[in-house]
Design a protein around this motif. Structure first.
Motif, mmCIF file in Angstrom:
data_model
loop_
_atom_site.group_PDB
_atom_site.id
_atom_site.type_symbol
_atom_site.label_atom_id
_atom_site.label_comp_id
_atom_site.label_asym_id
_atom_site.label_seq_id
_atom_site.Cartn_x
_atom_site.Cartn_y
_atom_site.Cartn_z
ATOM 1 N N GLU A 21 24.872 41.798 42.569
ATOM 2 C CA GLU A 21 25.012 40.683 43.504
ATOM 3 C C GLU A 21 26.366 40.003 43.274
ATOM 4 O OE1 GLU A 21 21.757 38.022 43.355
ATOM 5 O OE2 GLU A 21 20.239 39.534 43.790
ATOM 6 N N LYS A 22 27.422 40.753 43.548
ATOM 7 C CA LYS A 22 28.786 40.257 43.387
ATOM 8 C C LYS A 22 29.573 40.592 44.643
ATOM 9 C CE LYS A 22 28.016 39.089 39.074
ATOM 10 N NZ LYS A 22 28.002 37.690 38.606
ATOM 11 N N GLU A 23 30.668 39.882 44.835
ATOM 12 C CA GLU A 23 31.492 40.135 46.006
ATOM 13 C C GLU A 23 32.587 41.148 45.740
ATOM 14 O OE1 GLU A 23 33.015 36.545 47.634
ATOM 15 O OE2 GLU A 23 31.041 35.618 47.910
ATOM 16 N N THR A 31 32.351 44.536 32.588
ATOM 17 C CA THR A 31 31.651 44.980 31.392
ATOM 18 C C THR A 31 30.551 45.978 31.742
ATOM 19 O OG1 THR A 31 32.087 42.852 30.319
ATOM 20 C CG2 THR A 31 30.339 44.205 29.385
ATOM 21 N N VAL A 32 29.832 45.719 32.818
ATOM 22 C CA VAL A 32 28.777 46.638 33.257
ATOM 23 C C VAL A 32 29.363 48.015 33.544
ATOM 24 C CG1 VAL A 32 27.157 47.148 35.128
ATOM 25 C CG2 VAL A 32 27.248 44.836 34.139
ATOM 26 N N ALA A 33 30.479 48.044 34.233
ATOM 27 C CA ALA A 33 31.114 49.328 34.562
ATOM 28 C C ALA A 33 31.599 50.034 33.307
ATOM 29 C CB ALA A 33 32.263 49.094 35.538
ATOM 30 N N MET A 34 32.214 49.305 32.395
ATOM 31 C CA MET A 34 32.719 49.908 31.153
ATOM 32 C C MET A 34 31.575 50.443 30.302
ATOM 33 S SD MET A 34 36.153 49.534 31.017
ATOM 34 C CE MET A 34 36.801 49.218 29.406
ATOM 35 N N GLU A 79 24.255 38.292 29.176
ATOM 36 C CA GLU A 79 25.568 37.845 29.637
ATOM 37 C C GLU A 79 26.433 39.032 30.040
ATOM 38 O OE1 GLU A 79 27.436 35.406 26.731
ATOM 39 O OE2 GLU A 79 25.903 33.837 26.803
ATOM 40 N N GLU A 80 26.370 40.105 29.253
ATOM 41 C CA GLU A 80 27.161 41.288 29.600
ATOM 42 C C GLU A 80 26.730 41.867 30.944
ATOM 43 O OE1 GLU A 80 27.349 44.293 26.645
ATOM 44 O OE2 GLU A 80 28.838 43.194 25.449
ATOM 45 N N LYS A 81 25.456 41.741 31.236
ATOM 46 C CA LYS A 81 24.962 42.268 32.507
ATOM 47 C C LYS A 81 25.426 41.451 33.696
ATOM 48 C CE LYS A 81 20.764 44.524 30.787
ATOM 49 N NZ LYS A 81 19.276 44.602 30.924
ATOM 50 N N GLU A 82 25.943 40.271 33.434
ATOM 51 C CA GLU A 82 26.419 39.414 34.512
ATOM 52 C C GLU A 82 27.887 39.674 34.851
ATOM 53 O OE1 GLU A 82 24.483 37.381 36.262
ATOM 54 O OE2 GLU A 82 22.794 38.086 35.036
#
Length: 838
Positions: free
Chosen positions: A660-662, A562-565, A555-558
């Motif tokens: 895969e985000k905008e 959170t990924v950046a932090m 979930e954190e990877k989504e």
């Protein structure tokens, strides 16, 4: 107390007891109608008025003939009215039993209720009312009644209210008699040197033709259980104050009544009573004391009262509560109870020495329970009472939060003065148990709630790289069963009691706790200790926990922020434990075994490494013993050694992560200091000033330039290490501009610090947050445990306002310059995959 019972065809019940010790008799007619049976005239005093009128003449006898006739037969007549009965009685020579019975029967059945006589008697009753109005003790009693009850007629004085009484007419009084004075709502009690069978025949002869009538019993309204404190005061021209504390209790026939009677005796009867000894003899603050338990069949009141000087009103209120609380906590001594039981039994037995007393006890038992055995049962219950029975009764009924505090006098007490004096406590008591476990207790009886928090050092700082996540996995695994409880039982035990169980971990500790209602604290402690000492850690449970933790990692990877932090954290703490998070990684979590979990728990769940914090409606001395018992098997062990993790010089990095985000996410991070550094305070205010919608970051980047969806800052402070992050969510096309502007703002902050206006706003916002954190026992218990386990001391939380207030603009400028150097910043971008590829 053997007696014979016969019910006549008209429904009249007759009780006869033979006692030939003396040639005397007591003849009593009990009418099951008192002040609580006045229905639409409730509060008028009809029952009491009728009692007066029955001596004013019948169709056969004048008032004088009644009194002279009784005197000629060697009798003494009287009557009384209470809440639930009116009793007419003649005591005299046994040989004149039938004569007495004939006169009483004539009064009850054939009184004339002459209108002129009624008017005269009403004036007599008005004078009686006036006497009561002049008597502070009477006014106190009435005030206790109307404060303790809201719906039940017990709230009204037996004599009635003058305003209602003045509206009563002859037909109203006579209507009460026609309604209630019927044989099927009355009974006769005769005790003395009589022949039972002959007496029963005589009663049949005198009262057998009394016509039975339809009678519908008065249904009393159900008094709602009192849920809060009540206060009342009546100004009264007197040099003394009268103060009472009252509690709702069950009625006369309840199983707890004997214990309540003895409790009242212990507290307020005689010179050796608790209240008299403490308030009058020891402290000298009261002139007299009293306690009693009274009421009707449905409900009643337990009340204590004192007479004191006006200046001692509040002191006496508080002292009464202290005496009662002591009784609730410890109960009576065995010798004290034995003395009270002897005295109470002695009083009851002395009552049996007279024919009047025998008849009264039989009549009361019959009215209350419909049983002739009640007097023996009552005395039997008295003789079997134990100190714990008395203590339990006090704990069950004499609750602070359901107390009615009333006073009569010239002094008006401050609202809630008696109860608020001990309602809260800011003092935290610290104990070190034999096994090294630190216990923190804060007594807070404001609500009947208790929060328990156990903290044990563990987590990221003590995990090895290949065992990352083991603290959190093992914390969750504790819930999968113990030697005595299944998973389902663990989940339901507190929930079924309206409580909650906490079992988790954070950056560097296990956190196991419970939120319970008062009375369930021992259950909560037992469950916590069972989890920590007897967990079975089943292999199939590990698989379930592992699956859930891997899902959290996924979930954190989504989430791009959170990924950046997480990436910024990994870069800032590269090579050190805090490069990892409490969740661990997919690789490490998949490799964990039950043995790994058991090893972490074994080394962490020990006395020297733990703090148990308890906040709520407890007594420290009592809860300490419960904790010592629950955690007796907890080994002493050693405290985890967590060293400082100094910042290492390294070349700043600027990783870009495709997703895969905008949206695009920008995180700018800096290495700072750990929890024990005073600079954390300045960094806290910088965090506050840069995180709200009035911050310079928000106003410039979002409002003025339109470069961000959101913007803010976040401080991370742990044991031995810390970091500070700025973040922006923006359009991928604007990320360069957002980064440029963010770095410019950070550079200005490092050079010039915060403005005085920003500091003031940040301190105000911080204080509001700090105050909100104190709303609830759980948050306070957690704060005390967190600060204590981390070596700051439990008092650190309460010291924070003064420390924050003392932070100056120079302190902030120095901290900003020391840690927020843009040249050393770690800059992480999360970008759409197509933007990275392009």
């Amino acid at each position: 107390m053997s007696a014979q019972l016969r019910t006549l065809d008209n429904g009249l019940e007759v009780i006869v007891r033979e006692d030939h010790q003396h040639p005397l008799v007591s003849v009593q007619i009990w009418v099951k109608a008192g002040s609580i049976h006045e229905e639409k005239w409730t509060g008028a005093g009809l029952a009491h008025c009728v009692e007066h009128m029955l001596f004013k003449g019948t169709t056969r006898r004048t008032a004088q003939e009644i009194s002279v006739g009784i005197q000629q037969l060697g009798g003494y007549v009287n009557a009384y009215t209470t809440f639930n009965r009116t009793v007419y009685w003649i005591d005299g020579l046994a040989e004149n039993t039938e004569g007495y019975l004939d006169i009483l029967a004539d009064m009850v059945r054939h009184s004339r209720f002459d209108a002129a006589e009624l008017a005269k008697e009403q004036d007599v009753i008005r004078r009686e009312m006036a006497m009561g109005n002049d008597e502070p003790g009477s006014q106190l009693q009435h005030l206790v009644q109307r404060t303790s009850f809201r719906t039940h007629p017990l709230q009204h004085p037996i004599i009635g209210h003058r305003a209602v009484f003045d509206q009563v007419k002859r037909d109203d009084v006579f209507g009460f008699v026609q309604r209630h004075y019927v044989p099927n709502n009355c009974f006769v009690v005769i005790a003395g040197a009589v022949d039972a069978e002959a007496t029963l025949v005589a009663v049949e002869r005198v009262l057998g033709d009394w016509e039975r009538k339809p009678y519908e019993p008065v249904i009393q309204p159900q008094e709602a259980r009192q849920l809060g404190q009540r206060f009342a005061h009546k100004d009264f021209a007197t040099e003394l104050s009268h103060v009472a504390l009252g509690w709702q209790i069950p009625g006369d026939g309840h199983a707890d009544k004997p214990a309540l009677d003895v409790l009242a005796f212990l507290l307020g009867s005689g010179r050796s009573s608790r209240l008299n000894q403490e308030l009058r003899e020891k402290r000298g603050i009261a002139h007299s004391t009293w306690a009693g338990a009274w009421g009707s069949q449905e409900c009643g009141v337990f009340n204590t009262d004192v007479e004191c000087d006006p200046e001692n009103t509040a002191i006496c209120q508080k002292a009464m509560l202290e005496v009662i609380r002591d009784m609730k906590a410890k109960g009576p001594r065995k010798d004290e109870l034995a003395k009270a039981l002897r005295a109470t039994l002695g009083y009851q037995l002395r009552s049996l020495a007279t024919t009047k007393g025998q008849a009264a006890i039989l009549g009361h038992g019959w009215l209350t329970t419909g049983s002739l055995e009640y007097p023996q049962q009552y005395l039997g219950k008295l003789s079997r009472l134990t100190p714990e029975d008395i203590r339990s009764a006090a704990q069950k009924y004499l609750l602070d939060e359901t107390c009615s505090v009333v006073s009569v006098g010239s002094h008006v007490p401050e609202k809630q003065g008696a109860l608020a004096a001990t309602s809260t406590s800011d003092d935290v008591q610290r104990f070190t148990l034999k096994n090294g476990l630190t216990l923190l207790v804060q007594e807070n009886p404001r609500l009947p709630l208790i929060s328990i928090r156990g903290s044990f050092l563990a987590g990221v700082p003590v995990e090895t790289h290949d065992k990352a996540g083991v603290t959190q996995v093992s914390a969750s695994l504790l819930l999968k069963g113990t030697k005595t409880r299944t998973t389902a039982q663990i989940s339901a035990e507190l929930e079924n009691r309206g409580g909650a169980l906490i079992c988790q971990s954070d950056a560097h500790r296990y956190l196991v706790g419970a939120d319970v209602m008062r009375g369930d604290e021992s259950t909560g402690l037992d469950l916590i200790s069972d989890l920590l000492l007897n967990a079975t850690l089943p292999a199939d449970g590990l698989e379930k926990v592992r699956k859930l933790q891997l899902a959290q990692i996924q979930e954190e990877k989504e989430d791009p922020l959170t990924v950046a932090m997480r990436r910024a954290r990994a870069e800032i703490f590269a090579g050190q434990p805090f490069a990892r998070t409490a969740l661990g990684t997919e690789t490490t979590v998949k490799a964990l075994t039950v043995a790994d979990c058991r090893a972490m728990l074994r080394e962490s769940i020990v006395g020297e490494n733990g703090v148990l914090s308890i906040v709520g409606d407890v007594k420290a001395s009592v809860i300490r013993k419960q904790v010592e018992s629950a955690f007796a098997r907890l080994p002493r062990g050693k405290r985890r050694e967590i060293t400082q993790f100094p910042a290492t010089k390294r070349k700043p990095v600027q990783p870009v992560i495709p997703m895969e985000k905008e949206q695009a996410i920008l995180v700018i991070g800096f290495r700072t200091v750990g929890l024990h550094s005073e600079d954390v305070l300045a960094l806290t205010l910088i965090d506050e000033a840069c995180s709200d919608m009035g911050s310079r970051l928000f106003n410039r980047i979002r409002e003025e330039l339109g470069l961000a969806y959101y913007v803010g800052a976040q401080q991370f402070a742990a044991l031995g290490a810390g970091a500070f992050y700025f973040y922006v969510g923006t359009d991928p096309k604007k990320v360069d501009m957002a980064q440029q502007e963010m770095l410019r703002l950070i550079a200005d902050l490092a050079k010039n610090g915060l403005t005085k206006a920003e500091i003031t706003r940040a301190k105000t916002a911080w204080r509001s947050q700090w105050l909100r954190a104190q709303q609830g026992n759980g948050s306070m218990a957690d704060s005390y445990a967190w600060n204590e386990i981390n070596g700051l001391g439990y008092a650190h939380f309460q010291s924070l306002p003064a420390k924050i207030a003392a932070v100056t603009d120079k302190d902030i400028k120095r901290a900003a310059k020391a840690y927020l150097d843009v040249a050393s910043a770690t800059i992480v971008r999360v970008m759409p995959e197509q933007a990275v590829a392009g």
